[in-house]
Write an enzyme that holds these catalytic residues in place. Structure first.
Site, PDB file in Angstrom:
ATOM      1  N   HIS A 129      -3.551  14.032  -0.308  1.00 50.32           N
ATOM      2  CA  HIS A 129      -3.902  13.139   0.806  1.00 50.32           C
ATOM      3  C   HIS A 129      -2.822  13.180   1.885  1.00 50.32           C
ATOM      4  O   HIS A 129      -3.121  13.289   3.079  1.00 50.32           O
ATOM      5  CB  HIS A 129      -4.095  11.711   0.296  1.00 50.32           C
ATOM      6  CG  HIS A 129      -4.300  10.707   1.393  1.00 50.32           C
ATOM      7  ND1 HIS A 129      -5.448  10.665   2.153  1.00 50.32           N
ATOM      8  CD2 HIS A 129      -3.492   9.728   1.879  1.00 50.32           C
ATOM      9  CE1 HIS A 129      -5.340   9.694   3.055  1.00 50.32           C
ATOM     10  NE2 HIS A 129      -4.167   9.120   2.911  1.00 50.32           N
TER      11      HIS A 129
ATOM     12  N   LYS B 281      -5.565  -1.639   9.633  1.00 46.30           N
ATOM     13  CA  LYS B 281      -5.663  -1.778   8.179  1.00 46.30           C
ATOM     14  C   LYS B 281      -5.902  -3.210   7.733  1.00 46.30           C
ATOM     15  O   LYS B 281      -6.307  -3.434   6.589  1.00 46.30           O
ATOM     16  CB  LYS B 281      -4.329  -1.332   7.544  1.00 46.30           C
ATOM     17  CG  LYS B 281      -3.973   0.102   7.770  1.00 46.30           C
ATOM     18  CD  LYS B 281      -4.728   0.977   6.810  1.00 46.30           C
ATOM     19  CE  LYS B 281      -4.222   2.400   6.864  1.00 46.30           C
ATOM     20  NZ  LYS B 281      -4.902   3.221   5.864  1.00 46.30           N
TER      21      LYS B 281
ATOM     22  N   GLN C 191      -5.578   2.828  14.258  1.00 48.79           N
ATOM     23  CA  GLN C 191      -4.369   3.259  13.542  1.00 48.79           C
ATOM     24  C   GLN C 191      -3.598   4.328  14.328  1.00 48.79           C
ATOM     25  O   GLN C 191      -2.375   4.246  14.485  1.00 48.79           O
ATOM     26  CB  GLN C 191      -4.797   3.824  12.177  1.00 48.79           C
ATOM     27  CG  GLN C 191      -3.656   4.279  11.278  1.00 48.79           C
ATOM     28  CD  GLN C 191      -4.179   4.885   9.956  1.00 48.79           C
ATOM     29  OE1 GLN C 191      -5.383   4.909   9.689  1.00 48.79           O
ATOM     30  NE2 GLN C 191      -3.266   5.360   9.136  1.00 48.79           N
TER      31      GLN C 191
ATOM     32  N   ASP D 101      -9.320   0.457   0.748  1.00 52.81           N
ATOM     33  CA  ASP D 101      -8.453   0.021   1.842  1.00 52.81           C
ATOM     34  C   ASP D 101      -9.056   0.511   3.164  1.00 52.81           C
ATOM     35  O   ASP D 101      -8.611   1.492   3.741  1.00 52.81           O
ATOM     36  CB  ASP D 101      -7.048   0.597   1.614  1.00 52.81           C
ATOM     37  CG  ASP D 101      -6.036   0.048   2.592  1.00 52.81           C
ATOM     38  OD1 ASP D 101      -6.206  -1.100   3.032  1.00 52.81           O
ATOM     39  OD2 ASP D 101      -5.072   0.767   2.911  1.00 52.81           O
TER      40      ASP D 101
ATOM     41  N   THR E 148      -9.595  -5.451   2.910  1.00 51.09           N
ATOM     42  CA  THR E 148      -9.321  -4.551   1.791  1.00 51.09           C
ATOM     43  C   THR E 148     -10.135  -5.096   0.627  1.00 51.09           C
ATOM     44  O   THR E 148      -9.964  -6.258   0.249  1.00 51.09           O
ATOM     45  CB  THR E 148      -7.815  -4.540   1.431  1.00 51.09           C
ATOM     46  OG1 THR E 148      -7.079  -4.081   2.568  1.00 51.09           O
ATOM     47  CG2 THR E 148      -7.528  -3.632   0.248  1.00 51.09           C
TER      48      THR E 148
ATOM     49  N   ASP F   1       0.862  -1.183   0.000  1.00 56.50           N
ATOM     50  CA  ASP F   1       0.000   0.000   0.000  1.00 56.50           C
ATOM     51  C   ASP F   1       0.899   1.235   0.000  1.00 56.50           C
ATOM     52  O   ASP F   1       1.703   1.417   0.914  1.00 56.50           O
ATOM     53  CB  ASP F   1      -0.872  -0.041   1.261  1.00 56.50           C
ATOM     54  CG  ASP F   1      -1.950   1.024   1.264  1.00 56.50           C
ATOM     55  OD1 ASP F   1      -2.255   1.574   0.186  1.00 56.50           O
ATOM     56  OD2 ASP F   1      -2.474   1.308   2.351  1.00 56.50           O
TER      57      ASP F   1
ATOM     58  N   GLU G 257     -10.651  12.891   5.755  1.00 51.40           N
ATOM     59  CA  GLU G 257     -10.408  14.173   5.084  1.00 51.40           C
ATOM     60  C   GLU G 257     -11.729  14.892   4.792  1.00 51.40           C
ATOM     61  O   GLU G 257     -11.854  16.091   5.010  1.00 51.40           O
ATOM     62  CB  GLU G 257      -9.657  13.945   3.769  1.00 51.40           C
ATOM     63  CG  GLU G 257      -8.266  13.357   3.932  1.00 51.40           C
ATOM     64  CD  GLU G 257      -7.710  12.870   2.594  1.00 51.40           C
ATOM     65  OE1 GLU G 257      -7.915  11.676   2.285  1.00 51.40           O
ATOM     66  OE2 GLU G 257      -7.100  13.675   1.871  1.00 51.40           O
TER      67      GLU G 257
ATOM     68  N   GLU H  78      -8.691   4.020  -3.647  1.00 50.50           N
ATOM     69  CA  GLU H  78      -7.381   3.786  -4.243  1.00 50.50           C
ATOM     70  C   GLU H  78      -7.524   3.029  -5.563  1.00 50.50           C
ATOM     71  O   GLU H  78      -8.536   2.375  -5.807  1.00 50.50           O
ATOM     72  CB  GLU H  78      -6.490   2.950  -3.298  1.00 50.50           C
ATOM     73  CG  GLU H  78      -6.419   3.514  -1.884  1.00 50.50           C
ATOM     74  CD  GLU H  78      -5.323   2.888  -1.031  1.00 50.50           C
ATOM     75  OE1 GLU H  78      -4.423   2.223  -1.604  1.00 50.50           O
ATOM     76  OE2 GLU H  78      -5.364   3.075   0.191  1.00 50.50           O
TER      77      GLU H  78
ATOM     78  N   GLU I  42     -10.742   4.134   2.064  1.00 52.12           N
ATOM     79  CA  GLU I  42      -9.661   4.770   1.317  1.00 52.12           C
ATOM     80  C   GLU I  42      -9.882   4.438  -0.152  1.00 52.12           C
ATOM     81  O   GLU I  42      -9.875   3.267  -0.543  1.00 52.12           O
ATOM     82  CB  GLU I  42      -8.290   4.294   1.810  1.00 52.12           C
ATOM     83  CG  GLU I  42      -8.000   4.798   3.213  1.00 52.12           C
ATOM     84  CD  GLU I  42      -6.536   4.742   3.626  1.00 52.12           C
ATOM     85  OE1 GLU I  42      -5.814   3.856   3.109  1.00 52.12           O
ATOM     86  OE2 GLU I  42      -6.125   5.584   4.453  1.00 52.12           O
TER      87      GLU I  42
ATOM     88  N   ARG J  77      -9.407   4.405  11.969  1.00 54.34           N
ATOM     89  CA  ARG J  77      -8.501   5.515  12.295  1.00 54.34           C
ATOM     90  C   ARG J  77      -8.124   5.559  13.768  1.00 54.34           C
ATOM     91  O   ARG J  77      -7.029   6.003  14.120  1.00 54.34           O
ATOM     92  CB  ARG J  77      -9.153   6.846  11.912  1.00 54.34           C
ATOM     93  CG  ARG J  77      -9.523   6.978  10.456  1.00 54.34           C
ATOM     94  CD  ARG J  77      -8.316   6.884   9.550  1.00 54.34           C
ATOM     95  NE  ARG J  77      -8.707   7.019   8.146  1.00 54.34           N
ATOM     96  CZ  ARG J  77      -7.889   6.768   7.129  1.00 54.34           C
ATOM     97  NH1 ARG J  77      -6.649   6.332   7.359  1.00 54.34           N
ATOM     98  NH2 ARG J  77      -8.306   6.914   5.893  1.00 54.34           N
TER      99      ARG J  77
HETATM  100 CA    CA Z   1      -4.208   2.737   2.038  1.00 59.43          CA
END
Ligand code: CA
Length: 396
Positions: free
Chosen positions: A113, A219, A206, A199, A223, A106, A334, A181, A179, A203
């Site tokens: 970002h 994480k 994390q 993904d 996924t 990843d 975000e 991606e 996420e 948070r």
């Molecule tokens: Ca990621």
């Protein structure tokens, strides 16, 4: 709108006759590659065992000239009349993971970002860390947690430390995020094709666990990837000039060709209450793969620069893709600025992070000169935590 004209021909795996088969999406159908190989339609092009396999890995292990030859044969076959038994209906097919993913990496390749997360997590410091403009920063993820579109996502349990607490607590994440991606799947040396990647990220887990070794359990619970691998051959008309890079990268990371891609991206959200009210999903973000500062070629060059060998079926994800406009941010942390600016849904509900029952669908498409290709959906619904297995189960 059809994602799958004859110019696309992405590869996937689907269930048929108690087995899993490779197929190619064409319009609203899937061409059954196993049945095609058994009908000797690829003789002289590719060993039948490669196309009779339940995953793309044997094809990925072939030379790129075989990839091109199979695609050319498919285009000529699918322009003609083929027996109906060679097709299945795409709407009712149960899709499986197209690739047995070996290693999963990843990256963190979108500058906006990286700046946003720097500003959120380290508000009093320079948002970009000193290495960011010199290398595509990345880490190795957990291949065993990669699931295909449609697989429910259990809210992960984990340790988190509330800011006003002296000790951490264990229980379901309260800051479950997405996420947005793009990922690429490799052969022995080259990139074969692209998939959408969500993904999923916890948070709170994390933020507490990541120092000093980086992301781990926040994480590794799930996924999600889209079921169709869109080949670089299909994407050739949508190649664009690379992102401007200042400072110029070190020689091993320099690229001159058009190695970026013009791929539109969107994130749709639909809560359980929206489904109950018969409301359609709402688009919460729109962006484009051109926002990636580091191209996939650079990501791959960096990943191999220490001598690490690729294996057919490795998956490399770009990292969250965010543009400069706040409506183009590819994650909730975000979009809601760590929950301080919640999103309003059509039901009047608010969202800082994901709630149980929320459905998230990523979409991607390319459009130019009347040609449109899509990636298919990358969807997951959040379901409650499974009871924690451990020395003593705790449920919060
Ligand atoms: Ca990621």
């Amino acid at each position: 709108m059809n994602d799958f004209p004859i110019e696309n021909l992405p590869y996937g795996a689907f269930a048929r006759d108690e087995g899993v088969r490779l197929g190619v999406a064409i319009g609203d159908r899937i061409f059954d590659l196993r049945a095609g190989a058994e009908a000797k339609l690829f003789d002289g092009i590719c060993a039948p065992a490669v196309l009779r396999a339940p995953s793309l890995n044997p094809l990925l292990a072939e030379e790129p000239r075989v990839w091109h030859a199979v695609r050319e044969r498919l285009q000529s076959l699918l322009r003609g009349d083929l027996d109906a038994s060679l097709y299945v209906d795409r709407a009712t097919a149960a899709m499986r993971l197209p690739v047995e993913v070996g290693d999963y990496v990843d990256f963190y390749s979108s500058e906006r970002h990286a700046r946003n997360l720097g500003r959120i997590f380290r508000p009093n410091a320079e948002p970009l860390l000193p290495n960011w403009k010199w290398m595509p920063v990345g880490y190795h993820g957990r291949a065993g947690s990669i699931v295909v579109d449609g697989t429910p996502v259990h809210r992960p349990n984990g340790q988190r430390k509330p800011p006003d607490a002296d000790v951490p607590v264990f229980g379901p994440s309260t800051m479950l995020d997405i996420e947005l991606e793009i990922g690429f799947v490799t052969g022995r040396e080259a990139i074969f094709g692209l998939v959408l990647v969500n993904d999923w990220s916890a948070r709170d887990i994390q933020a507490w666990e990541y120092q000093p070794l980086g992301p781990f359990l926040g994480k590794s619970f799930a996924t999600t990837i889209s079921p169709w691998v869109v080949t670089l051959d299909a994407l050739a008309p949508f190649r664009i000039a690379p992102h401007e890079q200042d400072p110029p990268p070190l020689p091993y990371l320099r690229v001159e060709n058009d190695c970026a891609y013009d791929i539109d991206l969107a994130v749709d959200l639909r809560s359980a209450a929206m489904r109950d009210a018969g409301l359609p999903p709402v688009t919460i973000a729109r962006t484009n793969a051109r926002e990636l500062y580091w191209s996939m070629e650079q990501q791959l060059a960096h990943a191999r620069s220490n001598g690490a060998r690729l294996r057919p079926g490795d998956l490399f994800a770009s990292g969250t893709i965010s543009g400069s406009d706040p409506a183009s941010y590819g994650s909730l942390i975000e979009l809601t600025w760590r929950g301080t600016k919640p999103l309003s849904l059509p039901t009047g509900e608010q969202r800082a992070f994901l709630e149980n029952g929320d459905d998230v669908t990523l979409r991607a498409w390319c459009e130019r000169d009347g040609l449109r290709l899509g990636f298919g959906a990358c969807r997951g619904q959040i379901v409650p935590s499974q009871v924690a297995a451990g020395a003593s189960s705790q449920e919060r």
